[in-house]
Each structure stands twice: as C-alpha cells, then as structure tokens.
Write a protein that holds these residues in place. Structure first.
Motif, PDB file in Angstrom:
ATOM      1  N   MET A 172       0.865  -1.174   0.000  1.00 51.54           N
ATOM      2  CA  MET A 172       0.000   0.000   0.000  1.00 51.54           C
ATOM      3  C   MET A 172       0.903   1.225   0.000  1.00 51.54           C
ATOM      4  SD  MET A 172      -3.027  -1.060   2.679  1.00 51.54           S
ATOM      5  CE  MET A 172      -4.302  -0.060   1.882  1.00 51.54           C
ATOM      6  N   GLY A 173       0.435   2.285  -0.639  1.00 54.95           N
ATOM      7  CA  GLY A 173       1.302   3.444  -0.722  1.00 54.95           C
ATOM      8  C   GLY A 173       0.547   4.739  -0.928  1.00 54.95           C
ATOM      9  N   TRP A 174       1.302   5.808  -0.788  1.00 52.15           N
ATOM     10  CA  TRP A 174       0.781   7.146  -1.026  1.00 52.15           C
ATOM     11  C   TRP A 174       1.635   7.825  -2.085  1.00 52.15           C
ATOM     12  CZ3 TRP A 174      -3.660   8.910   1.095  1.00 52.15           C
ATOM     13  CH2 TRP A 174      -4.161   8.220   2.197  1.00 52.15           C
ATOM     14  N   TYR A 175       0.967   8.462  -3.011  1.00 48.54           N
ATOM     15  CA  TYR A 175       1.590   9.245  -4.064  1.00 48.54           C
ATOM     16  C   TYR A 175       0.984  10.645  -4.010  1.00 48.54           C
ATOM     17  CZ  TYR A 175       3.274   4.823  -5.993  1.00 48.54           C
ATOM     18  OH  TYR A 175       3.898   3.611  -6.162  1.00 48.54           O
ATOM     19  N   ARG A 176       1.653  11.586  -4.633  1.00 44.53           N
ATOM     20  CA  ARG A 176       1.089  12.939  -4.682  1.00 44.53           C
ATOM     21  C   ARG A 176       1.382  13.587  -6.024  1.00 44.53           C
ATOM     22  NH1 ARG A 176       5.037  15.980  -0.242  1.00 44.53           N
ATOM     23  NH2 ARG A 176       6.938  16.043  -1.532  1.00 44.53           N
ATOM     24  N   GLN A 177       0.511  14.509  -6.374  1.00 45.70           N
ATOM     25  CA  GLN A 177       0.683  15.244  -7.624  1.00 45.70           C
ATOM     26  C   GLN A 177       0.394  16.707  -7.361  1.00 45.70           C
ATOM     27  OE1 GLN A 177      -1.553  13.742 -10.971  1.00 45.70           O
ATOM     28  NE2 GLN A 177      -0.179  14.763 -12.415  1.00 45.70           N
ATOM     29  N   ALA A 178       1.427  17.517  -7.493  1.00 47.63           N
ATOM     30  CA  ALA A 178       1.289  18.959  -7.343  1.00 47.63           C
ATOM     31  C   ALA A 178       0.887  19.570  -8.682  1.00 47.63           C
ATOM     32  CB  ALA A 178       2.598  19.550  -6.861  1.00 47.63           C
ATOM     33  N   PRO A 179       0.297  20.749  -8.669  1.00 48.67           N
ATOM     34  CA  PRO A 179      -0.110  21.395  -9.930  1.00 48.67           C
ATOM     35  C   PRO A 179       1.063  21.534 -10.896  1.00 48.67           C
ATOM     36  CG  PRO A 179      -1.056  22.549  -8.077  1.00 48.67           C
ATOM     37  CD  PRO A 179      -0.093  21.549  -7.500  1.00 48.67           C
ATOM     38  N   GLY A 180       0.862  21.072 -12.119  1.00 45.42           N
ATOM     39  CA  GLY A 180       1.882  21.196 -13.134  1.00 45.42           C
ATOM     40  C   GLY A 180       3.018  20.205 -13.035  1.00 45.42           C
ATOM     41  N   LYS A 181       2.910  19.252 -12.100  1.00 43.34           N
ATOM     42  CA  LYS A 181       3.987  18.279 -11.921  1.00 43.34           C
ATOM     43  C   LYS A 181       3.460  16.860 -12.094  1.00 43.34           C
ATOM     44  CE  LYS A 181       6.891  21.065  -8.848  1.00 43.34           C
ATOM     45  NZ  LYS A 181       7.655  21.073  -7.568  1.00 43.34           N
ATOM     46  N   GLN A 182       4.399  15.937 -12.259  1.00 39.41           N
ATOM     47  CA  GLN A 182       4.018  14.535 -12.394  1.00 39.41           C
ATOM     48  C   GLN A 182       3.729  13.933 -11.018  1.00 39.41           C
ATOM     49  OE1 GLN A 182       7.282  12.683 -14.602  1.00 39.41           O
ATOM     50  NE2 GLN A 182       6.116  12.874 -16.498  1.00 39.41           N
ATOM     51  N   ARG A 183       2.935  12.868 -11.029  1.00 38.41           N
ATOM     52  CA  ARG A 183       2.661  12.149  -9.798  1.00 38.41           C
ATOM     53  C   ARG A 183       3.952  11.509  -9.306  1.00 38.41           C
ATOM     54  NH1 ARG A 183      -2.648   8.435  -9.497  1.00 38.41           N
ATOM     55  NH2 ARG A 183      -3.409  10.388 -10.391  1.00 38.41           N
ATOM     56  N   GLU A 184       4.192  11.597  -8.004  1.00 33.46           N
ATOM     57  CA  GLU A 184       5.419  11.052  -7.443  1.00 33.46           C
ATOM     58  C   GLU A 184       5.124  10.213  -6.202  1.00 33.46           C
ATOM     59  OE1 GLU A 184       8.009  14.200  -6.106  1.00 33.46           O
ATOM     60  OE2 GLU A 184       6.577  14.913  -4.619  1.00 33.46           O
ATOM     61  N   LEU A 185       6.011   9.269  -5.956  1.00 35.78           N
ATOM     62  CA  LEU A 185       5.890   8.421  -4.782  1.00 35.78           C
ATOM     63  C   LEU A 185       6.182   9.233  -3.523  1.00 35.78           C
ATOM     64  CD1 LEU A 185       5.782   5.551  -3.430  1.00 35.78           C
ATOM     65  CD2 LEU A 185       8.263   5.505  -3.743  1.00 35.78           C
ATOM     66  N   VAL A 186       5.356   9.033  -2.498  1.00 42.13           N
ATOM     67  CA  VAL A 186       5.609   9.640  -1.193  1.00 42.13           C
ATOM     68  C   VAL A 186       6.126   8.574  -0.224  1.00 42.13           C
ATOM     69  CG1 VAL A 186       4.600  10.828   0.776  1.00 42.13           C
ATOM     70  CG2 VAL A 186       3.834  11.388  -1.560  1.00 42.13           C
ATOM     71  N   ALA A 187       5.374   7.486  -0.091  1.00 42.58           N
ATOM     72  CA  ALA A 187       5.761   6.427   0.839  1.00 42.58           C
ATOM     73  C   ALA A 187       5.011   5.161   0.494  1.00 42.58           C
ATOM     74  CB  ALA A 187       5.455   6.831   2.283  1.00 42.58           C
ATOM     75  N   VAL A 188       5.641   4.018   0.746  1.00 46.07           N
ATOM     76  CA  VAL A 188       4.995   2.725   0.551  1.00 46.07           C
ATOM     77  C   VAL A 188       5.269   1.839   1.757  1.00 46.07           C
ATOM     78  CG1 VAL A 188       5.005   2.752  -1.959  1.00 46.07           C
ATOM     79  CG2 VAL A 188       6.980   1.836  -0.723  1.00 46.07           C
ATOM     80  N   PRO A 224       5.104  24.248   2.524  1.00 49.54           N
ATOM     81  CA  PRO A 224       4.272  24.633   1.376  1.00 49.54           C
ATOM     82  C   PRO A 224       4.479  23.724   0.171  1.00 49.54           C
ATOM     83  CG  PRO A 224       5.172  26.583   2.417  1.00 49.54           C
ATOM     84  CD  PRO A 224       5.816  25.405   3.097  1.00 49.54           C
ATOM     85  N   GLU A 225       5.678  23.216  -0.012  1.00 49.27           N
ATOM     86  CA  GLU A 225       5.938  22.328  -1.148  1.00 49.27           C
ATOM     87  C   GLU A 225       5.311  20.949  -0.997  1.00 49.27           C
ATOM     88  OE1 GLU A 225       8.194  24.073   0.616  1.00 49.27           O
ATOM     89  OE2 GLU A 225      10.063  22.946   0.887  1.00 49.27           O
ATOM     90  N   ASP A 226       4.699  20.670   0.144  1.00 50.33           N
ATOM     91  CA  ASP A 226       3.942  19.428   0.307  1.00 50.33           C
ATOM     92  C   ASP A 226       2.529  19.551  -0.258  1.00 50.33           C
ATOM     93  OD1 ASP A 226       5.444  19.094   3.535  1.00 50.33           O
ATOM     94  OD2 ASP A 226       5.984  17.996   1.709  1.00 50.33           O
ATOM     95  N   THR A 227       2.158  20.753  -0.675  1.00 52.32           N
ATOM     96  CA  THR A 227       0.833  20.969  -1.244  1.00 52.32           C
ATOM     97  C   THR A 227       0.660  20.145  -2.509  1.00 52.32           C
ATOM     98  OG1 THR A 227       0.638  23.196  -0.340  1.00 52.32           O
ATOM     99  CG2 THR A 227      -0.688  22.685  -2.286  1.00 52.32           C
ATOM    100  N   ALA A 228      -0.389  19.328  -2.533  1.00 50.66           N
ATOM    101  CA  ALA A 228      -0.627  18.432  -3.660  1.00 50.66           C
ATOM    102  C   ALA A 228      -1.919  17.662  -3.418  1.00 50.66           C
ATOM    103  CB  ALA A 228       0.531  17.445  -3.825  1.00 50.66           C
ATOM    104  N   VAL A 229      -2.358  16.971  -4.448  1.00 56.86           N
ATOM    105  CA  VAL A 229      -3.401  15.958  -4.278  1.00 56.86           C
ATOM    106  C   VAL A 229      -2.695  14.646  -3.938  1.00 56.86           C
ATOM    107  CG1 VAL A 229      -5.283  14.691  -5.345  1.00 56.86           C
ATOM    108  CG2 VAL A 229      -4.960  17.115  -5.874  1.00 56.86           C
TER     109      VAL A 229
END
Length: 120
Positions: A34-50, A87-92
């Motif tokens: 199971m994991g968490w990913y995030r996507q900030a505006p204008g950026k690609q989805r990236e891995l946060v933690a698994v 602030p740079e943690d802001t994302a979906v």
C-alpha cells in the motif's frame, strides 16, 4: 470490485500536521503493498511512501523524517502521518494498493485523491 477511499486532507499551516487515511473495501483476499503518491499542480505524480504487508517502508527523500506511513491489516487501511508540513507538500495525495481479490485476480487500485494544502 475493490475501492480505496481516502480521507483526512485539508488546509494546514507550515510546520503543522495532518493525518491521511485510506480504507480498502470490496472483494479483497489480501493486500500486498500500500502506498501514497502525490501530484502537485503542473507536476508529475510522485511516490511519497509505501509499506509492504509485512510492514517494511520506503519514503521519498523529501519526506523522510517528517512523514510516517503505517497500516492496519485487519482493517485494510493505511495511514500517512504528515508532520512539519511545508508549502511544497501541497498536492493531491493518492492512495494506491496492490490487491489480490477473492476471484482471484491481481489488481492495482487507486483512490480518488485528497487535497492537502499547506499555507499560512
């Protein structure tokens, strides 16, 4: 059919904390990673933690020491505790799971996403 439902997003101040939850439901036999990913505006989805079914974890360098991933296998739920937010943690933030269903089939499932905004 398997669904992931995330909750816990919202607005936080820099230095603050939020806790995300992701619950899996449906025709589940077992859940592997199971994991968490995030996507900030204008950026690609990236891995946060698994986190593996056995509890082994891996983190993006940008969140090491600030975020903690955990899971409750009995509840088919994973959590992401986010401290010292920037602030740079802001994302979906999206939950992801590798699921073995009762059919059995292997599925990679994504949640609908939850917005995390860090701002003063």
């Amino acid at each position: 059919q398997v669904q992931l439902v995330e909750s816990g997003g919202g607005l936080a101040q820099p230095g603050g904390s939020l806790r995300l939850s992701c619950a899996a439901s449906g025709s589940i036999f077992s859940i592997n990673t199971m994991g968490w990913y995030r996507q900030a505006p204008g950026k690609q989805r990236e891995l946060v933690a698994v986190i593996s079914s056995g509890g082994s974890t891996n983190y993006a360098n940008s969140v090491k020491g600030r975020f903690t991933i955990s899971r409750d296998n009995a509840k088919n739920t994973t959590y992401l505790q986010m401290n010292s937010l920037k602030p740079e943690d802001t994302a979906v933030y999206y939950c992801n799971a590798g699921v073995l269903t009762i059919q059995p089939t292997h599925l990679e499932v994504w949640g609908q996403g939850t917005l995390v905004s860090v701002s003063s």
